[in-house]
Design an enzyme around this catalytic site. Structure first.
Site, short mmCIF file in Angstrom:
data_model
loop_
_atom_site.label_atom_id
_atom_site.label_comp_id
_atom_site.label_asym_id
_atom_site.label_seq_id
_atom_site.Cartn_x
_atom_site.Cartn_y
_atom_site.Cartn_z
CG HIS A 112 86.85 18.69 41.61
ND1 HIS A 112 86.50 17.39 41.12
CD2 HIS A 112 85.65 19.51 41.17
CE1 HIS A 112 85.12 17.57 40.52
NE2 HIS A 112 85.03 18.64 40.73
CA CA Z 1 87.05 23.94 44.85
#
Ligand code: CA
Ligand code: ZLV
Ligand code: ZN
Length: 393
Positions: free
Chosen positions: A184
């Site tokens: 992320h």
């Molecule tokens: Ca990513």
């Protein structure tokens, strides 16, 4: 086979610095700056340097880094020395400040130079875009998306992406940040949580308890309060192990296509972390070089100024393949280059197979089980579509 020539009508610039690539995080650390040397050597072996403007990246200055990072943090980063005795493996006593010196973000010789060269390349790329001297600017040494204002995180110390986007914002009203690293893009997302001039979208493996950094759920879309113009401007695409090229491309094209339509960015920053490829030491997906590259191709088709950043990528031969193919897409010579690796490529033995596009069987033996049912992907597209109703360009 004819020579690779400059694309007509537009300019690709390539920003790197060999001094960055010689740094070492430590023998057992998965981040190997040397993968940049391997990538470059393959790119040059294909003759692509003749089709780009090539620049040696300079080091970013303290003032440039301070556009995002706190001076307390930068001062500390500039003075810390490598540990004389390596800390015990389990990192039992992380007594240093700013999350520095643990096993994810070790202190190594030349750390500050490494960071400022990574950011320097990203900034050079951003300036080329701002002054319209490049249509696509490439900084494979950048893409270190986890670093925070006053904290190192996940192998990242300086957030070159944030610093580069801040530069873009001096000239561009709206910037779209896209992140295809398997992790992320939390640092970039957080940095722009309170502005509607940057929209961030990260595709990543999401498992809050077992996969770093544990953030980036589908409904984490930026702090939602009346006063926050940045609400709804963070898009998250949480995925499971084993996603394939076909599924990823469907998601990427649908989601990015709708975002571009709605948000109308004037520039795109694409983080091309190569740890989303099959066979990555830390990754979990089944993406091939073709599927990863299709994301770059789709962004290029948007016909907007584009920066390509590197990022993660822990199986160097696959990193080099992906970033070479993606450089060829930027130039527009992907149909012209041979899928067989050049005979004279240095480090040729590193690549195991002599193709730019190894099959899943060649990479993995047995492909990883795909845990992404089609229904779940449809639900993700639906959530993002509804989220975008709150976004006004
Ligand atoms: Ca990513
Ligand atoms: O690719 O690490 O899981 C951009 C990027 O996105 C963790 N770190 C942290 C949280 C608690 N842990 C454990 C600390 C482990 C320290 C050493 C490794 C050593 C050998 C092999 C793998 C790892 C490792 N560390 C795997 N995953 C982690 C993550 C950080 C991932 C950063 C991804 C960076 C460049
Ligand atoms: Zn990563």
């Amino acid at each position: 086979e004819s020579a690779i020539t400059r694309p007509k009508g537009y300019t690709v610039s390539f920003h790197c610095n060999p001094d960055m690539e010689k740094h070492h995080f430590g023998m057992t650390h998965p981040m190997k700056p040397w993968r940049l040397t391997l990538s470059k050597s393959l790119i040059y072996s294909y003759g692509m340097s003749f089709a780009m403007d090539n620049y040696i990246a300079r080091a970013a200055t303290y003032e440039e880094l301070a556009d995002f990072h706190s001076t307390d943090y930068l001062d500390f980063l500039g003075t810390v020395l490598p540990e004389p005795v390596p800390r015990d493996l389990e990192n039992q006593n992380p007594d240093l400040r700013f999350n520095l010196g643990g096993s994810d973000c070790p202190l190594f010789e030349g750390l500050y130079d490494y960071c400022s060269l990574s950011a320097g390349g990203a900034l050079d790329a951003a300036r080329k875009i701002c002054y319209k001297q490049s249509d696509i600017a490439i900084a494979w040494g950048g893409g270190l998306h986890h670093a925070k204002k006053a904290e190192a995180s996940g192998f990242c110390y300086i957030n070159d992406i944030v610093v580069a986007i801040l530069q873009l914002l001096r000239f561009h009203p709206r910037v779209l940040y896209i992140d295809i690293d398997v992790h992320h893009g939390d640092g970039v997302e957080e940095a722009f949580f309170s502005t509607d001039r940057v929209m961030t979208v990260s595709f990543h493996k999401y498992d809050p308890n077992n996969f770093f950094p544990g953030t980036g759920a589908l409904d984490d879309n930026g702090p939602k309060n009346e006063q926050n113009p940045g609400a709804h401007h963070a898009v998250n695409v949480p995925l499971n192990d084993g996603i394939t090229d076909e599924q990823y491309d469907m998601l990427f094209n649908t989601i990015v296509g709708r975002i571009v339509e709605r948000f109308r960015p004037t520039a795109i920053a694409l983080q091309c972390g190569a740890d989303s490829l099959a066979g990555d030491r830390l990754g979990r997906f089944n993406l091939q070089v073709q599927g990863h590259g299709a994301c770059v191709e789709f962004c290029k088709k948007m016909n907007l100024p584009l920066i390509l950043f590197g990022g993660g990528g822990y199986t160097p031969r696959n990193v080099a393949r992906a970033w070479t193919y993606e450089t060829s897409i930027a130039i527009g010579c992907q149909e012209k280059i041979s899928p067989m690796l050049p005979q004279h490529a240095p480090w040729r033995q590193q690549f195991r197979q002599d193709t730019l596009f190894p099959t899943l069987e060649q990479i993995l033996g047995e492909p990883r089980q795909n845990r992404n049912p089609q229904k779940r992907l449809q639900d993700i597209v639906q959530h993002v579509t509804e989220q975008l109703r709150f976004v006004q360009a």
